[in-house]
Structure formats: structure tokens, C-alpha cells
Motif scaffolding. Structure first.
Motif, PDB file in Angstrom:
ATOM      1  N   ASP A  29       0.845  -1.186   0.000  1.00 27.23           N
ATOM      2  CA  ASP A  29       0.000   0.000   0.000  1.00 27.23           C
ATOM      3  C   ASP A  29       0.887   1.246   0.000  1.00 27.23           C
ATOM      4  O   ASP A  29       1.841   1.323   0.782  1.00 27.23           O
ATOM      5  N   PRO A  30       0.584   2.264  -0.864  1.00 29.03           N
ATOM      6  CA  PRO A  30       1.464   3.442  -0.946  1.00 29.03           C
ATOM      7  C   PRO A  30       1.642   4.148   0.395  1.00 29.03           C
ATOM      8  O   PRO A  30       2.753   4.569   0.733  1.00 29.03           O
ATOM      9  N   GLN A  31       0.576   4.270   1.172  1.00 28.71           N
ATOM     10  CA  GLN A  31       0.686   4.950   2.461  1.00 28.71           C
ATOM     11  C   GLN A  31       1.602   4.177   3.416  1.00 28.71           C
ATOM     12  O   GLN A  31       2.470   4.754   4.073  1.00 28.71           O
TER      13      GLN A  31
ATOM     14  N   SER B  98       0.698  14.809   0.993  1.00 29.27           N
ATOM     15  CA  SER B  98      -0.402  13.842   1.012  1.00 29.27           C
ATOM     16  C   SER B  98      -0.170  12.715   2.007  1.00 29.27           C
ATOM     17  O   SER B  98      -1.106  12.273   2.692  1.00 29.27           O
TER      18      SER B  98
ATOM     19  N   GLU C  92      -3.090  10.243   2.787  1.00 20.41           N
ATOM     20  CA  GLU C  92      -3.716  10.195   1.462  1.00 20.41           C
ATOM     21  C   GLU C  92      -2.732   9.821   0.361  1.00 20.41           C
ATOM     22  O   GLU C  92      -2.937  10.149  -0.806  1.00 20.41           O
TER      23      GLU C  92
ATOM     24  N   GLN D 226      -0.735   8.143  -2.611  1.00 20.21           N
ATOM     25  CA  GLN D 226      -1.121   7.352  -3.774  1.00 20.21           C
ATOM     26  C   GLN D 226       0.150   6.871  -4.464  1.00 20.21           C
ATOM     27  O   GLN D 226       1.262   7.258  -4.099  1.00 20.21           O
ATOM     28  N   ASP D 227      -0.023   6.022  -5.474  1.00 20.67           N
ATOM     29  CA  ASP D 227       1.133   5.615  -6.273  1.00 20.67           C
ATOM     30  C   ASP D 227       1.789   6.880  -6.836  1.00 20.67           C
ATOM     31  O   ASP D 227       1.123   7.732  -7.419  1.00 20.67           O
TER      32      ASP D 227
ATOM     33  N   SER E 178       3.337   9.116  -4.926  1.00 22.92           N
ATOM     34  CA  SER E 178       3.524  10.098  -3.859  1.00 22.92           C
ATOM     35  C   SER E 178       4.928   9.994  -3.278  1.00 22.92           C
ATOM     36  O   SER E 178       5.565   8.935  -3.341  1.00 22.92           O
TER      37      SER E 178
END
Length: 235
Positions: free
Chosen positions: A4-6, A34, A39, A41-42, A44
Motif C-alpha cells: 500500500d502506498p501509504q 499527502s 492520502e 497514492q502511487d 507520492s
């Protein structure tokens, strides 16, 4: 399965903070962007504002385990200058960021940013030369509406002039381009609708119409006026 990006950015966070702390003169660190809001995302990255001693400011970029890190180093007086200049991007980052290395002056800057964001920006009217630039953008894009270059011309005038001026003349704190639609859908749904159409339609005439609707909010009409600038001595 990819991470997961986060979660990926949060895993790199302690390592990034340690690396930033190795820089001489660091006083406090603010995690922004972000990922700090949960928040990510790919694509970030990790963003930081760093309060430093002295009278130098600089930007630094590095990569940790494939995670891009962007760091802005500034002394307090430079940050206060940006606040005074209504630098909406910097104000928003300080108002919303998370402290990861505490310092009293950093907390003062955060409080100042939060107060200024809450109070709102001061509306600044469009100048005659700015109006002329928007008007010329309308005429240039009209002339190329049937050409393949039309989409690029419209995007250029939207980014460089029209949307930024819409924010400034209404006294809204400007946000990054990628957040324009989301922000405007809350502030002004009619502007958001025209901007979305200009950005997404494949029909050049619809694109031009939406662009002109946005420009008209700034110019009032599409009539040329006499404009004369300040006369300055030639060095």
C-alpha cells in the motif's frame, strides 16, 4: 502484491527523519504533503519543511528504498516572508503538517500559518496587463481550435494564468494543480465544472467554450482596451 502506498511511505519515514537530522543546523522538522494526511497514492513522495539556523535556504532530494524524499530547508525569517507574501502552498503545508522534530519556533510558525489560513487571503484584483494576457490567450486558442496544438495551448493558459488568477482575485488560498478540481468543487462548483470540461473533453469546441467561460470571469468581456505601462529608465 505491491505494498500500500501509504504504508510504504510511512515505513520509510523514520529513516528519512534520521537522515534529515544529520544535516548541520536543523532545528525542527515538519512532515507535509499527502502522506502526512494519510492520502498517499502511487507516485507520492515524502515531503518535509525543515527549520534551520543561519541565513541560507536550500532544497534537497534523495531516495530511500525507492521512496523519493523532498526537503525544503528555510530559516524562520524566510518562512515568515513567504507567509507575508500570501504563499498559499507554504501556508497550507505548515497549517496541516505534522511535527516530527519539535522546536519552539517551528510551533510558532505553525500557529501563525493556521491563523492566516483561517483568516483567508486578501483578494487582489486583476491588473490590466494580466487581463490582456488572458484576453490574448483566448484569441490565440480560438485561432488554433481546429489544430492538434489546441489542447496544449488551453492547458498552458489555464495553468499559467487563468486558474491562478481566479484563486487570487477571489481571495482563496491557492492549492497545487493536482488538487484544483477537488478544491474548487467545494469552493465554486460552477468553476469546477467548466475546468473539468476544459481538462477532459476531446471536443476542441467544447474545450474552447469551457476555457472562455473561465477566462470571462476574469476579464468581464473580450474587448481590447488601451494599456500603458510604467516608464522606466534604461540602464
Amino acid at each position: 502484491m505491491s505494498q500500500d502506498p501509504q504504508a510504504r511511505l510511512e515505513a520509510a519515514l523514520p529513516h528519512a527523519i534520521r537522515r534529515i537530522q544529520e544535516t548541520p543546523g536543523v532545528l525542527g522538522i515538519l512532515w507535509c504533503g499527502s502522506a502526512s494526511r494519510g492520502e498517499a497514492q502511487d507516485g507520492s513522495d515524502l515531503d518535509f519543511h525543515v527549520l534551520v539556523k543561519g541565513d541560507r535556504r536550500w532544497r534537497r532530494n534523495f531516495v530511500l528504498d525507492g521512496v523519493p524524499v523532498e526537503v525544503f530547508h528555510n530559516p524562520a525569517r524566510e518562512l515568515r516572508r513567504r507567509f507575508a507574501d500570501d504563499d498559499g502552498d507554504t501556508l497550507q503545508m505548515f497549517a496541516e503538517g505534522k511535527v516530527v522534530l519539535s522546536h519552539p519556533e517551528l510551533h510558532e510558525l505553525i500557529l501563525e500559518a493556521q491563523q492566516r489560513v483561517k483568516a483567508g487571503a486578501s483578494p487582489r484584483p486583476i491588473t490590466e496587463f494580466e487581463r490582456l494576457a488572458v484576453l490574448e490567450g483566448v484569441m490565440d486558442t480560438r485561432a488554433q481550435v481546429s489544430a492538434p496544438i489546441h489542447v496544449a495551448l488551453v492547458m498552458t493558459f489555464l495553468v499559467r494564468h487563468v486558474v491562478r488568477l481566479l484563486y487570487r482575485t477571489r481571495g482563496w488560498w491557492e492549492v497545487q494543480e493536482k488538487h484544483w478540481l477537488r478544491d474548487l468543487e467545494t469552493r465554486a462548483p460552477d468553476i469546477a465544472a467548466d475546468l473539468r470540461l476544459a481538462l477532459t473533453t476531446h471536443n476542441p469546441h467544447e474545450r474552447q467554450s469551457a476555457f472562455e467561460a473561465l477566462a470571462l470571469r476574469l476579464t468581464g468581456d473580450f474587448v481590447y482596451r488601451d494599456v500603458e505601462g510604467e516608464r522606466r529608465p534604461v540602464p
